[in-house]
Design a protein around this motif. Structure first.
Motif, mmCIF file in Angstrom:
data_model
loop_
_atom_site.group_PDB
_atom_site.id
_atom_site.type_symbol
_atom_site.label_atom_id
_atom_site.label_comp_id
_atom_site.label_asym_id
_atom_site.label_seq_id
_atom_site.Cartn_x
_atom_site.Cartn_y
_atom_site.Cartn_z
ATOM 1 N N UNK A 35 0.865 -1.185 0.000
ATOM 2 C CA UNK A 35 0.000 0.000 0.000
ATOM 3 C C UNK A 35 0.902 1.236 0.000
ATOM 4 N N UNK A 36 0.374 2.372 -0.456
ATOM 5 C CA UNK A 36 1.219 3.572 -0.579
ATOM 6 C C UNK A 36 1.703 4.069 0.784
ATOM 7 N N UNK A 37 2.956 4.456 0.838
ATOM 8 C CA UNK A 37 3.522 5.078 2.031
ATOM 9 C C UNK A 37 4.300 6.318 1.593
ATOM 10 N N UNK A 234 0.388 3.961 15.625
ATOM 11 C CA UNK A 234 -0.296 3.293 14.510
ATOM 12 C C UNK A 234 -0.822 4.265 13.468
ATOM 13 N N UNK A 235 -1.367 5.395 13.900
ATOM 14 C CA UNK A 235 -2.077 6.260 12.960
ATOM 15 C C UNK A 235 -1.514 7.675 12.809
ATOM 16 N N UNK A 241 1.774 5.361 7.184
ATOM 17 C CA UNK A 241 0.872 5.528 6.054
ATOM 18 C C UNK A 241 0.101 6.823 6.189
ATOM 19 N N UNK A 242 -0.878 7.017 5.316
ATOM 20 C CA UNK A 242 -1.675 8.245 5.309
ATOM 21 C C UNK A 242 -3.068 7.959 5.855
ATOM 22 N N UNK A 261 -9.330 6.203 5.709
ATOM 23 C CA UNK A 261 -8.262 6.101 4.726
ATOM 24 C C UNK A 261 -8.119 7.410 3.971
ATOM 25 N N UNK A 262 -7.033 7.541 3.222
ATOM 26 C CA UNK A 262 -6.842 8.720 2.391
ATOM 27 C C UNK A 262 -7.931 8.776 1.325
ATOM 28 N N UNK A 263 -8.257 9.959 0.811
ATOM 29 C CA UNK A 263 -9.304 10.060 -0.215
ATOM 30 C C UNK A 263 -9.023 9.139 -1.394
#
Length: 360
Positions: A35-37, A234-235, A241-242, A261-263
């Motif tokens: 997943x994107x980071x 974690x967040x 992550x985003x 989650x991100x848009x």
């Protein structure tokens, strides 16, 4: 003999980080993490290795002739189990260098890992098993896992005609389908107070998150400990992550939060937690998630939830319905009976979220 060299099984050390990152990159063909980071993969690995729970020896490597050729990664976090706080972890990465695959290293690594807990208390672990049949066959993970009786599902709320059609094809008789279809006619609006409760965004969890955890844990017999330290790791750490954190306060007390989650085309409620009995906060957070997804023109919004759960009716009331069952959610047999109730009781008070895994 499957492995001609004598392998060295040991705990990971700081000096191994770059070699492990390189191993993960080649083993997952450049798709780690999946997943994107917003940071380099090595920084993300260091974030994982710095998880707040302390389980010595849970993250390991295998060396052959001084070269790291296999890695089993874990994330440590404390777990609330039937009224007590326990040390726990989840296995998040299992990788063997392509040059050494097919030699039985995955199974050997697992045997060493389980042997480590033969004479000491095994860390608590409840996780989704791998969907890779080759990995399950080679390691034996699939056959050993004990499934939870309170089945964990992905619930989704369609927000577009195409998403409605997909659900109608998959589950044509769901009662919430009509409610979800009618909701498409409701004008889009910004998030608003629900019974005087206002949802807002925060950049960091403060000490009030510890109080919220104390007030919310009583609703569950199994849950990852969601205190301020864990939530910020974690967040709120950019290496993770985003994510977007939304909170509800009453009389300056934190009574609930959600993590979105991100848009994107499909939005996910990555985490959701409220104080026991805080129905207004729960309603506000769920409505806020749906409203946010609609404003961002997402086709649907999804959440992970067991079939029996105190948040379930609120989600169903606004159109959430099962879209799929998460396969192989369970735990490995233990030296004690600590987690047996999860496999035998279909109404076990279990709380899990997407954020409890390493998939987001």
């Amino acid at each position: 003999m499957l492995v001609p060299e004598e392998p060295l099984f040991r705990s990971i050390e700081q000096r191994d980080e770059a070699a492990v990152a390189a191993l993960l990159d080649v083993a997952f063909e450049g798709n780690w993490p999946a997943f994107p980071i917003p940071v380099p993969a090595l920084d993300h690995l260091r974030w994982r290795l710095g998880s707040p729970g302390v389980v010595p020896g849970a993250t390991t490597v295998l060396e052959l002739d001084g070269r790291i050729v296999a890695y089993d990664g874990s994330i440590g976090r404390d777990v609330w189990v039937q009224g007590s706080r326990r040390a726990g972890c989840i296995m998040v990465d299992s990788a063997v260098h392509p040059d050494f695959q097919g030699r039985g290293l995955s199974k050997l690594h697992l045997r060493h890992f389980l042997a480590r807990w033969a004479d000491v208390e095994q860390p608590v672990s409840l996780e989704e098993g791998s969907n890779n049949p080759r990995l399950n066959q080679s390691s034996g993970l699939g056959s050993e896992r004990m499934r939870v009786a309170n089945t964990v599902e992905v619930l989704s709320r369609p927000l577009s005609p195409s998403a409605i059609a997909r659900r109608a094809f998959a589950r044509p008789s769901t009662a919430s389908l009509a409610r979800a279809a009618r909701s498409l006619l409701t004008p889009q609006r910004a998030s608003a107070p629900t019974n005087g409760v206002l949802v807002s965004s925060v950049d960091e969890f403060d000490a009030r998150a510890d109080t919220l955890w104390e007030r919310g844990r009583t609703a569950f017999d199994y849950c990852v400990v969601r205190d301020a330290r864990y939530l910020n790791w974690r967040y709120r750490d950019p290496r993770a992550g985003s994510f977007r954190v939304r909170t509800v306060e009453q009389a300056e007390e934190l009574v609930g939060y959600s993590v979105l989650s991100a848009p994107g085309r499909a939005m996910t409620v990555i985490d959701l937690f409220v104080a026991d009995g805080a129905h207004s906060a729960l309603n506000a957070l769920v409505e806020d998630a749906v409203s946010t997804a609609r404003l961002e023109k997402a086709s649907e919004v999804s959440i992970l939830l067991p079939r029996v759960h105190p948040y379930r009716k609120t989600l169903e009331r606004v159109g959430f319905a099962p879209s799929m069952t998460v396969p192989n959610m369970g735990h490995r047999p233990r030296n004690d009976s600590l987690l047996d109730f999860l496999s035998t009781d279909p109404t076990a008070r279990l709380h899990v979220a997407f954020g409890d895994s390493d998939h987001v």
